[in-house]
Enzyme design. Structure first.
Site, short mmCIF file in Angstrom:
data_model
loop_
_atom_site.label_atom_id
_atom_site.label_comp_id
_atom_site.label_asym_id
_atom_site.label_seq_id
_atom_site.Cartn_x
_atom_site.Cartn_y
_atom_site.Cartn_z
CB SER A 39 58.33 -15.84 -15.60
OG SER A 39 59.05 -15.12 -14.68
CG HIS A 70 56.46 -11.47 -12.93
ND1 HIS A 70 55.88 -12.51 -12.26
CD2 HIS A 70 57.70 -11.88 -13.26
CE1 HIS A 70 56.74 -13.50 -12.16
NE2 HIS A 70 57.85 -13.16 -12.77
CG HIS A 92 60.77 -12.88 -7.89
ND1 HIS A 92 59.97 -12.10 -8.68
CD2 HIS A 92 60.61 -14.15 -8.33
CE1 HIS A 92 59.33 -12.87 -9.56
NE2 HIS A 92 59.70 -14.12 -9.36
CE1 TYR A 94 64.27 -11.04 -9.57
CE2 TYR A 94 64.01 -13.34 -8.91
CZ TYR A 94 63.68 -12.28 -9.73
OH TYR A 94 62.74 -12.44 -10.70
CD GLU A 95 60.77 -8.31 -7.84
OE1 GLU A 95 60.23 -7.34 -8.37
OE2 GLU A 95 60.16 -9.30 -7.42
CB ALA A 122 59.61 -20.02 -15.16
CG MET A 220 65.94 -17.42 -9.06
SD MET A 220 66.45 -16.08 -10.13
CE MET A 220 67.68 -16.93 -11.16
CB SER A 221 59.58 -17.74 -7.14
OG SER A 221 59.20 -18.84 -7.92
CG ASN A 244 66.31 -22.77 -18.09
OD1 ASN A 244 65.34 -22.28 -17.53
ND2 ASN A 244 67.46 -22.98 -17.47
CG HIS A 253 64.00 -12.97 -17.85
ND1 HIS A 253 63.49 -13.84 -16.90
CD2 HIS A 253 63.05 -12.02 -18.02
CE1 HIS A 253 62.29 -13.41 -16.51
NE2 HIS A 253 62.00 -12.31 -17.19
N1 HPA Z 1 67.62 -21.25 -12.66
C1 HPA Z 1 66.97 -20.51 -11.75
N2 HPA Z 1 65.77 -20.00 -11.97
C2 HPA Z 1 65.18 -20.25 -13.14
C3 HPA Z 1 65.80 -21.00 -14.14
C4 HPA Z 1 67.10 -21.53 -13.87
O1 HPA Z 1 67.72 -22.21 -14.71
N3 HPA Z 1 64.95 -21.07 -15.19
C5 HPA Z 1 63.84 -20.37 -14.84
N4 HPA Z 1 63.97 -19.86 -13.60
#
Ligand code: HPA
Length: 278
Positions: A39, A70, A92, A94-95, A122, A220-221, A244, A253
């Site tokens: 991302s 993306h 991903h 989760y998609e 990310a 998540m990837s 973050n 997001h």
């Molecule tokens: N958690 C999961 N996936 C993420 C995060 C997070 O805090 N930040 C960016 N992708």
């Protein structure tokens, strides 16, 4: 009863079809490295001599991405003298896609000639010392997706039924990454990435659990892609951009995209510097 042989053959044929579509659009580039951009990390494309591009939608068996940030395309080109294939965007779990789709594009790239994977994402920092905007070289991962793209009949053409995952993030490439980061004056962390299914961000209790498990960043990837790459005998180099602090009370997001926009050019410079040596 499932006919495992027929299923394995169908999967291999689908991989060959995807590889053929990619090759036809490659502009003659035979990629040595597959680069997957997370991302907001498109900056690497700006450091690449682009030869041709192909939308995910034009590759058979490939679902279009559904996530903001993306682009969803393949880019063939050169980083210095190194022929590369970039995925701007990824699939991903989760998609809702089957982990098999991850295997499809990883193996298609392998069939085209890619023997190294450079993967970026990310991630949330769970190591309390980590700050947003920091870069983490991935030392190892923990698969918390509770599935694997290798589930199903083994793709014997690519690798063994039970692949070893020791040294998955190639030690020699990590050493090179550290040296190049030092040369470029880019400070990096090195740590463990926990890969979750998502799409909900973690609860504070989950963050505490993930810290206990020994992870430094969470996302998540990446984990599914690295599993397929290692199975297929590819060398792997991975980076997380800490966007973050996962234990922070509120995040979403937008925050992730904003933090990656600010720090991504630095990671792009580092990745481009490494790619020219591969
Ligand atoms: N958690 C999961 N996936 C993420 C995060 C997070 O805090 N930040 C960016 N992708």
């Amino acid at each position: 009863m499932i006919d495992m042989k027929a299923e394995a053959k169908a999967r291999f044929d689908a991989t060959v079809a995807a590889a053929d579509a990619l090759r036809a659009a490659s502009g003659g580039v035979t990629p040595r490295v597959l680069v997957i951009l997370g991302s907001g990390l498109d900056g690497v494309v700006g450091e690449t001599r682009v030869v041709s591009t192909l939308s995910f939608a034009d590759v058979p068996g490939f679902p279009p991405p559904t996530v903001e940030g993306h682009a969803g395309r393949f880019v063939f080109g050169y980083a210095g003298e190194t022929p590369i294939l970039i995925m701007q965007g990824r699939v991903h779990l989760y998609e809702g896609h089957s982990p098999e789709v991850v295997a499809l594009y990883m193996r298609a790239a392998r069939l085209l000639g890619a023997s190294t994977l450079v993967v970026t994402n990310a991630a949330g920092g769970v190591n309390p010392a980590y700050q947003p905007g920091e870069i983490m070289l991935i030392e190892d991962h923990i698969n918390l997706t509770f599935t694997s793209p290798l589930v199903g009949p083994n793709a014997d053409e690519f690798g063994p039924r039970f692949p070893a995952m020791v040294g998955a993030y190639t030690p020699e490439l990590r050493e090179r990454a550290r040296a190049i980061a030092t040369d470029l004056g880019i400070p990096i962390r090195e740590g463990v990435y926990a890969g979750l299914l998502g799409p909900a961000y973690e609860t504070p209790a989950e963050v505490a659990m993930i810290q206990t498990l020994g992870a430094d960043a969470v996302g998540m990837s990446t984990v599914p892609e690295v599993i397929v790459a290692v199975h297929a005998g590819m060398r792997v180099l991975g980076f997380s951009l800490v966007t973050n602090v996962a234990a922070g009370s509120v995040h979403g997001h937008e925050e992730v995209l904003a933090a990656s926009a600010a720090a991504a050019p630095t990671l792009a410079r580092l990745v481009a510097g490494i790619l020219t040596t591969l």
